[in-house]
Design a protein around this motif. Structure first.
Motif, PDB file in Angstrom:
ATOM      1  N   ASP A  79      66.713  21.978  46.707  1.00 20.83           N
ATOM      2  CA  ASP A  79      66.930  21.980  48.150  1.00 20.83           C
ATOM      3  C   ASP A  79      68.370  21.535  48.418  1.00 20.83           C
ATOM      4  O   ASP A  79      69.121  21.225  47.486  1.00 20.83           O
ATOM      5  CB  ASP A  79      65.894  21.120  48.872  1.00 20.83           C
ATOM      6  CG  ASP A  79      65.979  19.634  48.550  1.00 20.83           C
ATOM      7  OD1 ASP A  79      67.054  19.142  48.150  1.00 20.83           O
ATOM      8  OD2 ASP A  79      64.950  18.948  48.715  1.00 20.83           O
TER       9      ASP A  79
ATOM     10  N   VAL B 149      69.745  18.842  49.665  1.00 16.97           N
ATOM     11  CA  VAL B 149      70.091  17.488  49.233  1.00 16.97           C
ATOM     12  C   VAL B 149      70.232  17.440  47.714  1.00 16.97           C
ATOM     13  O   VAL B 149      71.191  16.864  47.183  1.00 16.97           O
ATOM     14  CB  VAL B 149      69.037  16.463  49.729  1.00 16.97           C
ATOM     15  CG1 VAL B 149      69.269  15.092  49.137  1.00 16.97           C
ATOM     16  CG2 VAL B 149      69.034  16.403  51.249  1.00 16.97           C
ATOM     17  N   GLN B 150      69.289  18.051  47.015  1.00 17.13           N
ATOM     18  CA  GLN B 150      69.345  18.082  45.558  1.00 17.13           C
ATOM     19  C   GLN B 150      70.563  18.864  45.073  1.00 17.13           C
ATOM     20  O   GLN B 150      71.207  18.480  44.099  1.00 17.13           O
ATOM     21  CB  GLN B 150      68.063  18.699  44.989  1.00 17.13           C
ATOM     22  CG  GLN B 150      66.835  17.856  45.221  1.00 17.13           C
ATOM     23  CD  GLN B 150      65.557  18.630  44.967  1.00 17.13           C
ATOM     24  OE1 GLN B 150      65.477  19.837  45.217  1.00 17.13           O
ATOM     25  NE2 GLN B 150      64.537  17.941  44.478  1.00 17.13           N
TER      26      GLN B 150
ATOM     27  N   LYS C   4      73.585  16.741  45.300  1.00  9.34           N
ATOM     28  CA  LYS C   4      73.578  15.750  44.230  1.00  9.34           C
ATOM     29  C   LYS C   4      73.964  16.392  42.897  1.00  9.34           C
ATOM     30  O   LYS C   4      74.688  15.788  42.102  1.00  9.34           O
ATOM     31  CB  LYS C   4      72.205  15.087  44.134  1.00  9.34           C
ATOM     32  CG  LYS C   4      72.189  13.858  43.277  1.00  9.34           C
ATOM     33  CD  LYS C   4      70.880  13.108  43.423  1.00  9.34           C
ATOM     34  CE  LYS C   4      70.895  11.829  42.603  1.00  9.34           C
ATOM     35  NZ  LYS C   4      69.650  11.070  42.746  1.00  9.34           N
TER      36      LYS C   4
END
Length: 70
Positions: free
Chosen positions: A41, A43-44, A47
């Motif tokens: 997603d 956010v991932q 990161k």
């Protein structure tokens, strides 16, 4: 030039297990992302970019995954 998630991981000298630990997901999740079964997603994905020290534009995701999940 865009490269795959696997190539980014290998270039960062990390194993799937190491990335999974850094991301807080299972190694199977990393495997699924790298094989195109699923995609991280937003956010991932951000990161992952920090982990691999790259920008979003550097990583290739198949169009159908990139549009629906990132």
């Amino acid at each position: 030039m865009q490269v795959s998630l696997k190539a980014m991981r290998v270039n960062a000298d990390l194993t799937q297990n190491e990335v999974a630990g850094l991301m807080g997901v299972t190694p199977k999740t990393i495997q699924n992302w790298e094989s195109g079964i699923s995609a991280p997603d937003a956010v991932q994905f951000a990161k992952l970019c920090r982990t691999y020290n790259c920008s979003r534009d550097d990583i290739f995701l198949p169009d159908e995954l990139a549009k629906s999940e990132v």
